[in-house]
Design an enzyme around this catalytic site. Structure first.
Site, mmCIF file in Angstrom:
data_model
loop_
_atom_site.group_PDB
_atom_site.id
_atom_site.type_symbol
_atom_site.label_atom_id
_atom_site.label_comp_id
_atom_site.label_asym_id
_atom_site.label_seq_id
_atom_site.Cartn_x
_atom_site.Cartn_y
_atom_site.Cartn_z
ATOM 1 N N ASN A 174 -10.127 0.429 1.825
ATOM 2 C CA ASN A 174 -8.695 0.464 1.552
ATOM 3 C C ASN A 174 -8.461 0.139 0.076
ATOM 4 O O ASN A 174 -8.571 -1.014 -0.342
ATOM 5 C CB ASN A 174 -7.988 -0.552 2.462
ATOM 6 C CG ASN A 174 -6.487 -0.575 2.272
ATOM 7 O OD1 ASN A 174 -5.963 0.014 1.331
ATOM 8 N ND2 ASN A 174 -5.798 -1.268 3.166
ATOM 9 N N CYS A 212 0.825 -1.215 0.000
ATOM 10 C CA CYS A 212 0.000 0.000 0.000
ATOM 11 C C CYS A 212 0.857 1.261 0.000
ATOM 12 O O CYS A 212 0.331 2.366 -0.130
ATOM 13 C CB CYS A 212 -0.944 0.006 1.193
ATOM 14 S SG CYS A 212 -2.087 -1.377 1.192
ATOM 15 N N HIS A 269 -2.354 6.915 4.544
ATOM 16 C CA HIS A 269 -2.948 5.767 3.856
ATOM 17 C C HIS A 269 -4.235 5.379 4.598
ATOM 18 O O HIS A 269 -4.265 5.326 5.825
ATOM 19 C CB HIS A 269 -1.948 4.613 3.860
ATOM 20 C CG HIS A 269 -2.519 3.310 3.418
ATOM 21 N ND1 HIS A 269 -3.274 3.184 2.278
ATOM 22 C CD2 HIS A 269 -2.451 2.066 3.979
ATOM 23 C CE1 HIS A 269 -3.647 1.920 2.147
ATOM 24 N NE2 HIS A 269 -3.174 1.227 3.165
HETATM 25 O O1 UT7 Z 1 -3.126 -1.449 3.962
HETATM 26 C C1 UT7 Z 1 -2.499 -2.292 4.856
HETATM 27 C C2 UT7 Z 1 -3.252 -3.562 4.927
HETATM 28 N N1 UT7 Z 1 -4.014 -3.878 6.060
HETATM 29 C C3 UT7 Z 1 -4.293 -3.208 7.189
HETATM 30 O O2 UT7 Z 1 -3.885 -2.115 7.396
HETATM 31 C C4 UT7 Z 1 -5.129 -3.870 8.230
HETATM 32 C C5 UT7 Z 1 -4.743 -3.490 9.627
HETATM 33 N N2 UT7 Z 1 -5.601 -4.138 10.593
HETATM 34 C C6 UT7 Z 1 -6.872 -3.805 10.820
HETATM 35 O O3 UT7 Z 1 -7.386 -2.894 10.215
HETATM 36 C C7 UT7 Z 1 -7.633 -4.544 11.889
HETATM 37 O O4 UT7 Z 1 -6.749 -5.383 12.590
HETATM 38 C C8 UT7 Z 1 -8.828 -5.381 11.334
HETATM 39 C C9 UT7 Z 1 -9.942 -4.451 10.882
HETATM 40 C C10 UT7 Z 1 -8.363 -6.251 10.192
HETATM 41 C C11 UT7 Z 1 -9.389 -6.266 12.437
HETATM 42 O O5 UT7 Z 1 -9.773 -5.475 13.528
HETATM 43 P P1 UT7 Z 1 -9.328 -5.892 15.016
HETATM 44 O O6 UT7 Z 1 -9.944 -4.937 15.928
HETATM 45 O O7 UT7 Z 1 -7.831 -6.007 14.993
HETATM 46 O O8 UT7 Z 1 -10.032 -7.295 15.170
HETATM 47 P P2 UT7 Z 1 -9.375 -8.725 15.422
HETATM 48 O O9 UT7 Z 1 -8.611 -9.173 14.233
HETATM 49 O O10 UT7 Z 1 -8.673 -8.671 16.729
HETATM 50 O O11 UT7 Z 1 -10.685 -9.618 15.573
HETATM 51 C C12 UT7 Z 1 -11.600 -9.429 16.616
HETATM 52 C C13 UT7 Z 1 -12.763 -10.373 16.392
HETATM 53 C C14 UT7 Z 1 -12.331 -11.800 16.072
HETATM 54 O O12 UT7 Z 1 -13.223 -12.677 16.725
HETATM 55 P P3 UT7 Z 1 -12.770 -13.408 18.082
HETATM 56 O O13 UT7 Z 1 -11.559 -14.198 17.698
HETATM 57 O O14 UT7 Z 1 -12.470 -12.304 19.045
HETATM 58 O O15 UT7 Z 1 -13.971 -14.215 18.408
HETATM 59 C C15 UT7 Z 1 -12.538 -11.896 14.574
HETATM 60 O O16 UT7 Z 1 -12.819 -13.200 14.145
HETATM 61 O O17 UT7 Z 1 -13.547 -9.912 15.281
HETATM 62 C C16 UT7 Z 1 -13.758 -11.020 14.376
HETATM 63 N N3 UT7 Z 1 -13.884 -10.493 13.037
HETATM 64 C C17 UT7 Z 1 -15.052 -10.099 12.517
HETATM 65 N N4 UT7 Z 1 -16.298 -10.066 13.016
HETATM 66 C C18 UT7 Z 1 -17.266 -9.582 12.230
HETATM 67 C C19 UT7 Z 1 -12.902 -10.318 12.112
HETATM 68 N N5 UT7 Z 1 -13.433 -9.799 10.990
HETATM 69 C C20 UT7 Z 1 -14.761 -9.664 11.216
HETATM 70 C C21 UT7 Z 1 -15.823 -9.171 10.432
HETATM 71 N N6 UT7 Z 1 -17.057 -9.146 10.977
HETATM 72 N N7 UT7 Z 1 -15.663 -8.709 9.178
#
Ligand code: UT7
Length: 339
Positions: free
Chosen positions: A286, A116, A256
């Site tokens: 994104n 990115c 970004h």
């Molecule tokens: O451009 C560069 C590329 N990428 C990025 O910059 C991404 C950077 N990271 C992020 O933006 C965040 O880490 C995410 C948006 C991807 C995830 O948010 P988070 O607050 O870090 O959530 P998490 O990964 O810690 O997940 C929390 C919970 C999990 O469930 P459990 O294990 O706590 O039961 C996930 O399975 O949220 C769940 N989860 C979802 N629930 C509903 C993950 N994706 C989803 C979803 N809908 N789409």
């Protein structure tokens, strides 16, 4: 930076596909909710390319608008760099497809892939060709069809990304304006945190790679999140210092757009008020290499950037890579009609 000539943006144009995919639409596709996506990412909707369209199509549309804005003919271009992680195909380069479509007869063309951060890497390359006096005009395009490499069954990634393109014409600007400093960094040990593992020399495409979904984006969101907040803050401070500026001199941070919470956390660390931090992730998600030119374009269109404003553009992504560019805005529109 001891530049012979000062380089800056002399024209900008964007293109986003018409089709809007909302969080409600995604609720019907994977186990997610509008509430989760908005709270955790700030995204409400994203644009998705129509069937048959590819990255070069978006790139050309954005490029034509940027050239018109700059008042530069395609035959005047010396170089075209397409910053992308989703080229039409591995080769020929998407930049060559664009060069042909634009009829940019004199231009060299290549793709640049740095996750990115690709747009900022490409802008920096362009800067140096202009600064040395080697070239007069370089076209830099950040363009992505992220929807083509996403597993639409993986809720961890499919809610995050969108498609779009933004292009800038880079050329000479008056002294004291334009690109003041830049920083490009990488940390390859973090490569596995965002990767599309299959389809090339390590894991050539096979029935097995397709069955395992290895030609899709795989990401450890939580780790990328922590890394992103840290490097956004650090890179912003570094380029400001290199430009001889402080946070007080900064008029606008254009980060970004990967997650509203990443941007808010970095802004908090930098003690920047919301009005100094650009955010449009709610409408586009994104778009990887396209987020920064898209955000720059919209902020300009809203009249929020004036001649002489100090901007920092800062990004991070797969590689891992990160980078930032400090720029004093030159209002090239004041030249229009003055020959
Ligand atoms: O451009 C560069 C590329 N990428 C990025 O910059 C991404 C950077 N990271 C992020 O933006 C965040 O880490 C995410 C948006 C991807 C995830 O948010 P988070 O607050 O870090 O959530 P998490 O990964 O810690 O997940 C929390 C919970 C999990 O469930 P459990 O294990 O706590 O039961 C996930 O399975 O949220 C769940 N989860 C979802 N629930 C509903 C993950 N994706 C989803 C979803 N809908 N789409």
């Amino acid at each position: 930076m001891s530049a012979l000539q000062q380089a800056g943006i002399r024209g900008i144009g964007v293109y986003v596909p018409e089709r809007i995919l909302t969080n409600r639409d995604l609720e019907k596709m994977v186990d997610t909710s509008d509430e989760w996506i908005v709270n955790r990412t700030g995204i409400r909707e994203r644009r998705i390319v129509s069937e048959g369209m590819a990255t070069s199509d978006l790139a050309c549309l954005a490029a034509e608008r940027a050239l018109a804005d700059a008042g530069v003919g395609s035959e005047e271009l010396d170089l075209i760099i397409v910053a992308t992680n989703t080229p039409d195909m591995l080769f020929p380069a998407t930049a060559c497809l664009v060069q042909d479509r634009l009829k940019a007869r004199r231009a060299g063309a290549f793709d640049l892939q740095a996750g990115c951060t690709s747009f900022l890497y490409a802008l920096t390359v362009a800067n140096n060709f202009i600064a040395t006096g080697a070239y007069k005009y370089v076209l830099v395009i950040g363009a992505e069809c992220m929807s083509r490499i996403i597993n639409w069954r993986d809720r961890n990634t499919c809610v995050l990304f969108g498609d779009g393109a933004g292009a800038v014409v880079v050329g000479k600007v008056p002294g004291g304006c334009g690109i003041l400093s830049y920083l490009l960094r990488s940390e390859g040990s973090g490569g596995p945190l965002i990767t599309m593992p299959a389809g090339m020399s390590r894991l050539p495409a096979s029935h097995e790679t397709v069955e395992k979904g290895l030609h899709y984006v795989h990401m450890n969101g939580r780790e990328v999140f922590k890394f992103a907040v840290k490097v956004l803050e650090e890179s912003c401070l570094t380029v400001l210092a290199e430009a001889g500026l402080t946070l007080n001199d900064l008029d606008l941070l254009i980060p970004h757009q990967a997650n509203a919470r990443i941007i808010e956390a970095a802004a908090k660390r930098l003690n920047l008020p919301p009005e100094k931090v650009v955010m449009n992730i709610d409408r586009y998600g994104n778009t990887s290499a396209a987020t920064i030119p898209l955000a720059l374009f919209e902020t300009l269109a809203e009249g929020k950037i004036r001649d002489g404003d100090n901007l920092v553009m800062s990004g991070f992504g797969a590689g891992l890579t990160w980078g930032a560019v400090a720029m004093r805005w030159y209002d090239y529109s004041q030249e229009k009609g003055v020959e």
